[in-house]
Design a protein around this motif. Sequence first.
Motif, mmCIF file in Angstrom:
data_model
loop_
_atom_site.group_PDB
_atom_site.id
_atom_site.type_symbol
_atom_site.label_atom_id
_atom_site.label_comp_id
_atom_site.label_asym_id
_atom_site.label_seq_id
_atom_site.Cartn_x
_atom_site.Cartn_y
_atom_site.Cartn_z
ATOM 1 N N THR A 122 0.865 -1.184 0.000
ATOM 2 C CA THR A 122 0.000 0.000 0.000
ATOM 3 C C THR A 122 0.902 1.234 0.000
ATOM 4 O O THR A 122 2.014 1.205 0.532
ATOM 5 C CB THR A 122 -0.933 0.040 1.228
ATOM 6 O OG1 THR A 122 -0.144 0.022 2.420
ATOM 7 C CG2 THR A 122 -1.897 -1.121 1.237
ATOM 8 N N VAL A 123 0.387 2.289 -0.629
ATOM 9 C CA VAL A 123 1.174 3.507 -0.835
ATOM 10 C C VAL A 123 0.280 4.706 -0.557
ATOM 11 O O VAL A 123 -0.932 4.670 -0.812
ATOM 12 C CB VAL A 123 1.721 3.520 -2.296
ATOM 13 C CG1 VAL A 123 2.146 4.912 -2.732
ATOM 14 C CG2 VAL A 123 2.885 2.545 -2.449
ATOM 15 N N PHE A 124 0.885 5.779 -0.053
ATOM 16 C CA PHE A 124 0.139 7.003 0.258
ATOM 17 C C PHE A 124 -0.404 7.640 -1.033
ATOM 18 O O PHE A 124 0.355 7.942 -1.953
ATOM 19 C CB PHE A 124 1.074 7.978 0.979
ATOM 20 C CG PHE A 124 0.436 9.258 1.394
ATOM 21 C CD1 PHE A 124 -0.575 9.290 2.346
ATOM 22 C CD2 PHE A 124 0.860 10.465 0.837
ATOM 23 C CE1 PHE A 124 -1.152 10.484 2.745
ATOM 24 C CE2 PHE A 124 0.286 11.665 1.238
ATOM 25 C CZ PHE A 124 -0.728 11.668 2.185
ATOM 26 N N GLY A 125 -1.715 7.838 -1.049
ATOM 27 C CA GLY A 125 -2.348 8.354 -2.267
ATOM 28 C C GLY A 125 -2.486 9.871 -2.303
ATOM 29 O O GLY A 125 -3.025 10.417 -3.256
ATOM 30 N N GLY A 126 -2.015 10.562 -1.247
ATOM 31 C CA GLY A 126 -2.089 12.028 -1.230
ATOM 32 C C GLY A 126 -3.253 12.523 -0.394
ATOM 33 O O GLY A 126 -4.243 11.813 -0.188
ATOM 34 N N ASP A 127 -3.124 13.758 0.118
ATOM 35 C CA ASP A 127 -4.227 14.417 0.819
ATOM 36 C C ASP A 127 -4.182 15.905 0.474
ATOM 37 O O ASP A 127 -3.528 16.288 -0.495
ATOM 38 C CB ASP A 127 -4.164 14.148 2.337
ATOM 39 C CG ASP A 127 -2.896 14.702 2.971
ATOM 40 O OD1 ASP A 127 -2.192 15.505 2.328
ATOM 41 O OD2 ASP A 127 -2.600 14.337 4.127
ATOM 42 N N ASP A 128 -4.853 16.745 1.283
ATOM 43 C CA ASP A 128 -4.889 18.159 0.897
ATOM 44 C C ASP A 128 -3.576 18.892 1.168
ATOM 45 O O ASP A 128 -3.413 20.038 0.773
ATOM 46 C CB ASP A 128 -6.070 18.876 1.565
ATOM 47 C CG ASP A 128 -6.128 18.604 3.063
ATOM 48 O OD1 ASP A 128 -5.180 17.946 3.576
ATOM 49 O OD2 ASP A 128 -7.082 19.039 3.713
ATOM 50 N N GLN A 129 -2.617 18.235 1.843
ATOM 51 C CA GLN A 129 -1.336 18.901 2.110
ATOM 52 C C GLN A 129 -0.175 18.324 1.297
ATOM 53 O O GLN A 129 0.749 19.035 0.930
ATOM 54 C CB GLN A 129 -0.976 18.782 3.600
ATOM 55 C CG GLN A 129 -1.603 19.848 4.476
ATOM 56 C CD GLN A 129 -1.135 19.704 5.914
ATOM 57 O OE1 GLN A 129 -1.449 18.712 6.557
ATOM 58 N NE2 GLN A 129 -0.409 20.674 6.412
ATOM 59 N N VAL A 130 -0.222 17.019 1.073
ATOM 60 C CA VAL A 130 0.907 16.344 0.424
ATOM 61 C C VAL A 130 0.388 15.510 -0.759
ATOM 62 O O VAL A 130 -0.637 14.836 -0.632
ATOM 63 C CB VAL A 130 1.638 15.415 1.440
ATOM 64 C CG1 VAL A 130 2.783 14.669 0.770
ATOM 65 C CG2 VAL A 130 2.154 16.220 2.627
ATOM 66 N N GLY A 131 1.115 15.550 -1.849
ATOM 67 C CA GLY A 131 0.701 14.813 -3.044
ATOM 68 C C GLY A 131 0.947 13.321 -2.911
ATOM 69 O O GLY A 131 1.551 12.865 -1.944
#
Length: 391
Positions: A122-131
């Motif tokens: 699993t990998v970070f898909g981004g949020d409102d602060q970081v892509g």
Amino acid sequence: MDTDQTLRTFTDFFRERGHETVTGTSLLPPPQDPVLFTTSGMHPLTPYLQGRPHPQGRRLLNVQRCLRTTDLDEVGDATHLTVFEMLGSWSLGDYGHPQSLRWGYELLRDGFGIPAERLYATVFGGDDQVGPDDESLRTWQELGVPVELTGEDNWWSNGPVGICGPDSEIFVWTGDGPPRRTPTTDPRWVEIWNHVHLRYHRHEDGRLEPLRRPGVDTGMGLERLLTVLQGRRDVYEIDLFEPWMRTVPSLWDLDERSTRLVCDHLRSSIVVTADGVRPSNTGRGYVLRRLIRRLLTSLYRDDSSRGLAELPRELIEHTLDHFRQTERADLVREVLLDEERRFGQLLERGRRVLSRTEFRARPLDEEDYAYLHDTYGLPRELVAGISAGCR
Ligand code: SER
């Protein structure tokens, strides 16, 4: 693969790749640290991950014992332990996150022999602060490992402020038959290794400041890894617990949940005691006291003649040996027995007081609990236990 082979495979792999083993694995963090016990492999390394140079260099590895008591009520199920070991590797501004993921994949597949088709990331898909974490996504795609993108599940932080960053978790398929669905949609995908890209410092106001020297922090729970490698569903079935599961059920005829709780809490009590803690009413000593009293409560539930005097020395020695602790088994045993004596006296007092008519005639309320605590030193848990019929 047994415990020793697993530990050796992990440490050899990272040593061959230039990592130095961090020494000092006690459960007790340094004096100025606000937490009572070390709860993860990276915890003692926090200042170095924030930028301070480490005397052993920029590539580190460790096998760190950890204690977590946040899930105490879960102990007794098939997976939760209070004391466990975390296998960790770190890059202090040395190699990048893609290298860490590549080594992680290589060790799991070639070192531990887990078939590639049983892995998922699993990998970070981004949020409102970081892509989105495109770098990790690309790395897994190049390695041919299927990837699922998530949100906050793939963001790691040490608390509301401090170092943090996106992480990539590696899952292993533990179901019968071929793998199905994805890590977030099927619990048979079990997370075994977390690779964190420590890229930011979070300030009080929520702002993220990029670190001048980003690092990589990985952590893998040894007992969970062994459960997967040894094809078990239950952590108490791994080789590390063999002496426990052979001895405890033959000493005391308990139900499955109580057997697990007694094994877990006894093991933790031994480790915490051997790291220098003594039972008391505050701080670390209180954690140890609670562990011992919880296990005694389970032990006495249907036979008050049971006791720790029956605990074989070999189990203490096996535990000290595994955790590489040098404390004498006799001293640990004496601490446990002494605490049992104190608990016995408290139980006696509690039974005497609670047998008085004023308490027998009605259910206890908050005022009673406060009175019994303040006047007779009887903790709430103990009073509740006695009044629920626990002798
Ligand atoms: N800090 C991460 C964790 O605790 C990896 O070590 O999961």
